[in-house]
Design a protein around this motif. Structure first.
Motif, PDB file in Angstrom:
ATOM      1  N   ASP A 303       0.849  -1.195   0.000  1.00 15.65           N
ATOM      2  CA  ASP A 303       0.000   0.000   0.000  1.00 15.65           C
ATOM      3  C   ASP A 303       0.883   1.244   0.000  1.00 15.65           C
ATOM      4  O   ASP A 303       1.163   1.825   1.049  1.00 15.65           O
ATOM      5  CB  ASP A 303      -0.923  -0.023   1.219  1.00 15.65           C
ATOM      6  N   TYR A 304       1.310   1.668  -1.187  1.00 13.10           N
ATOM      7  CA  TYR A 304       2.193   2.827  -1.278  1.00 13.10           C
ATOM      8  C   TYR A 304       1.468   4.105  -0.847  1.00 13.10           C
ATOM      9  O   TYR A 304       2.064   4.965  -0.185  1.00 13.10           O
ATOM     10  CB  TYR A 304       2.703   2.984  -2.709  1.00 13.10           C
ATOM     11  N   ALA A 305       0.212   4.242  -1.222  1.00 15.66           N
ATOM     12  CA  ALA A 305      -0.529   5.459  -0.891  1.00 15.66           C
ATOM     13  C   ALA A 305      -0.735   5.583   0.619  1.00 15.66           C
ATOM     14  O   ALA A 305      -0.514   6.652   1.205  1.00 15.66           O
ATOM     15  CB  ALA A 305      -1.880   5.460  -1.613  1.00 15.66           C
ATOM     16  N   GLY A 306      -1.143   4.491   1.269  1.00 15.65           N
ATOM     17  CA  GLY A 306      -1.335   4.542   2.716  1.00 15.65           C
ATOM     18  C   GLY A 306      -0.035   4.793   3.456  1.00 15.65           C
ATOM     19  O   GLY A 306       0.008   5.564   4.421  1.00 15.65           O
ATOM     20  N   SER A 307       1.043   4.158   3.005  1.00 14.71           N
ATOM     21  CA  SER A 307       2.343   4.368   3.633  1.00 14.71           C
ATOM     22  C   SER A 307       2.800   5.813   3.471  1.00 14.71           C
ATOM     23  O   SER A 307       3.320   6.422   4.422  1.00 14.71           O
ATOM     24  CB  SER A 307       3.373   3.420   3.008  1.00 14.71           C
ATOM     25  N   ALA A 308       2.607   6.380   2.290  1.00 14.45           N
ATOM     26  CA  ALA A 308       2.986   7.775   2.058  1.00 14.45           C
ATOM     27  C   ALA A 308       2.148   8.720   2.915  1.00 14.45           C
ATOM     28  O   ALA A 308       2.663   9.706   3.454  1.00 14.45           O
ATOM     29  CB  ALA A 308       2.828   8.121   0.580  1.00 14.45           C
ATOM     30  N   ALA A 309       0.858   8.423   3.065  1.00 20.02           N
ATOM     31  CA  ALA A 309       0.004   9.263   3.906  1.00 20.02           C
ATOM     32  C   ALA A 309       0.465   9.223   5.365  1.00 20.02           C
ATOM     33  O   ALA A 309       0.497  10.253   6.052  1.00 20.02           O
ATOM     34  CB  ALA A 309      -1.445   8.816   3.794  1.00 20.02           C
ATOM     35  N   TYR A 310       0.842   8.044   5.844  1.00 21.94           N
ATOM     36  CA  TYR A 310       1.390   7.941   7.203  1.00 21.94           C
ATOM     37  C   TYR A 310       2.656   8.790   7.331  1.00 21.94           C
ATOM     38  O   TYR A 310       2.860   9.477   8.341  1.00 21.94           O
ATOM     39  CB  TYR A 310       1.716   6.483   7.527  1.00 21.94           C
ATOM     40  N   GLY A 311       3.515   8.738   6.319  1.00 19.43           N
ATOM     41  CA  GLY A 311       4.746   9.515   6.375  1.00 19.43           C
ATOM     42  C   GLY A 311       4.494  11.014   6.438  1.00 19.43           C
ATOM     43  O   GLY A 311       5.142  11.735   7.211  1.00 19.43           O
ATOM     44  N   VAL A 312       3.534  11.486   5.640  1.00 20.66           N
ATOM     45  CA  VAL A 312       3.210  12.915   5.660  1.00 20.66           C
ATOM     46  C   VAL A 312       2.616  13.314   7.010  1.00 20.66           C
ATOM     47  O   VAL A 312       2.935  14.378   7.562  1.00 20.66           O
ATOM     48  CB  VAL A 312       2.239  13.250   4.512  1.00 20.66           C
ATOM     49  N   ILE A 313       1.775  12.466   7.578  1.00 23.92           N
ATOM     50  CA  ILE A 313       1.187  12.765   8.890  1.00 23.92           C
ATOM     51  C   ILE A 313       2.266  12.808   9.968  1.00 23.92           C
ATOM     52  O   ILE A 313       2.280  13.698  10.828  1.00 23.92           O
ATOM     53  CB  ILE A 313       0.104  11.722   9.235  1.00 23.92           C
ATOM     54  N   ILE A 314       3.198  11.850   9.934  1.00 24.09           N
ATOM     55  CA  ILE A 314       4.297  11.839  10.919  1.00 24.09           C
ATOM     56  C   ILE A 314       5.135  13.106  10.794  1.00 24.09           C
ATOM     57  O   ILE A 314       5.470  13.751  11.802  1.00 24.09           O
ATOM     58  CB  ILE A 314       5.159  10.584  10.716  1.00 24.09           C
TER      59      ILE A 314
END
Length: 336
Positions: A303-314
């Motif tokens: 899940d590249y999109a979900g992982s990227a969203a987590y990174g932006v939130i962090i």
């Protein structure tokens, strides 16, 4: 009449003066700056190129992917001579909405554990580091040897330290459990049950992080003038009063910096969790950054999109925390 006119004309000319020309635009200012400081631009250019390639481009790419439904099955790839184009779609802020609303049932439990992990680890780092720094700042025999021994956990590569702790904390045949069994004490499942996994993670990270805090605080202690302690002792101050009114104020600037760095490093401490439990182990002990990695690289489809969203939130949370923390310190400094 002629004189008055000439005087008035002369006065008018003196008062008018030269008219200011139009202000140069941004392109002209940049060109002037480049002409004056071209050597500085030449020196900075390689650094800017490296930062752009290693930081800015991946960050922009991650933000873009977080606004899509990209995964390993719809991202373009090259197989031999065949090129498969991207087929993912733009979804806007749907990923953020699902994560922050609890729709994935993962963010808030991992966020809570990440906060607990960060607060406990930084508190232990600072408390133990301060105690060791105070001890090593005293005149005692073998102080240089003790300093070298206590810095070793920081000097040893982290992956070596974590693998050594895995041998110590192994459920079956681990050194610690063998010692506890020999002493007829309970042998906790350090690496298999969620509660003990979290205790093990905090223990290992504390071992890894204390030396940095100790060295930083020791340097701060040695910068405090000894005259302040002598004056406090002459005034009859107790050891606790000297620590409270001399040591802590003297360490204020060092403490604020190391606590901020320790918080950011611990919040993003990927190596300890990943190496201690593996890429797919201990789901309850995963912090936000390791869970983001697990979404992007530890499952199928990835899940590249979900992982990227987590990174932006962090990243956003750390920026907000650092901003408020620095403002709080500035207010305290002004009050003092």
């Amino acid at each position: 009449m002629t004189v008055a006119v000439e005087g008035g004309s002369d006065k008018t000319q003196r008062g008018a003066g030269p008219r200011p020309g139009p202000r140069p635009g941004p392109i002209s200012r940049f060109r002037q700056s480049y002409n004056r400081n071209w050597y500085a631009w030449a020196m900075v250019a390689p650094v800017v190129a490296v930062i752009g390639a290693l930081v800015l481009y991946p960050l922009a790419r991650g933000i873009y992917l977080s606004l899509t439904d990209a995964n390993s099955s719809n991202v373009g790839k090259t197989i031999g001579v065949n090129e498969i184009p991207d087929s993912f779609s733009w979804v806007g802020f749907d990923n953020y909405t699902e994560i922050l609303s609890g729709g994935d049932h993962q963010f808030w439990p991992h966020f809570t554990w990440t906060i607990v992990w960060t607060v406990v680890c930084v508190a232990l780092h600072y408390g133990i580091g301060m105690s060791l720094a105070l001890l090593l700042n005293r005149k005692l025999r073998g102080r240089t040897f003790y300093r070298m021994v206590l810095i070793l956990p920081w000097a040893v590569p982290t992956f070596v330290t974590v693998f050594a702790w895995r041998l110590i904390l192994a459920d079956d045949g681990g050194i610690l459990n063998m010692a506890l069994e020999w002493a007829h004490l309970p042998t906790p499942p350090w690496l298999s049950e969620p509660f003990w996994q979290r205790i093990a993670a905090i223990t290992v990270n504390t071992w890894v992080g204390v030396p940095f805090m100790m060295v930083s605080l020791l340097g701060g202690l040695q910068s405090i003038p000894s005259e302040q302690y002598e004056a406090a002792e002459v005034d009859g101050a107790t050891p606790w009063q000297r620590f409270r009114h001399v040591t802590l104020p003297g360490l204020r600037s060092v403490s604020s910096t190391v606590v901020l760095l320790g918080t950011i490093w611990t919040f993003n401490q990927f190596v300890v969790i990943f190496l201690l439990f593996g890429a797919t182990g201990a789901p309850e002990a995963q912090i936000l950054v390791t869970w983001a990695y697990r979404l992007g690289f530890g499952q199928d489809p990835r899940d590249y999109a979900g992982s990227a969203a987590y990174g932006v939130i962090i990243l956003s949370m750390l920026i907000v925390f650092a901003s408020f923390y620095r403002r709080w310190l500035a207010r305290n400094e002004k009050a003092v």
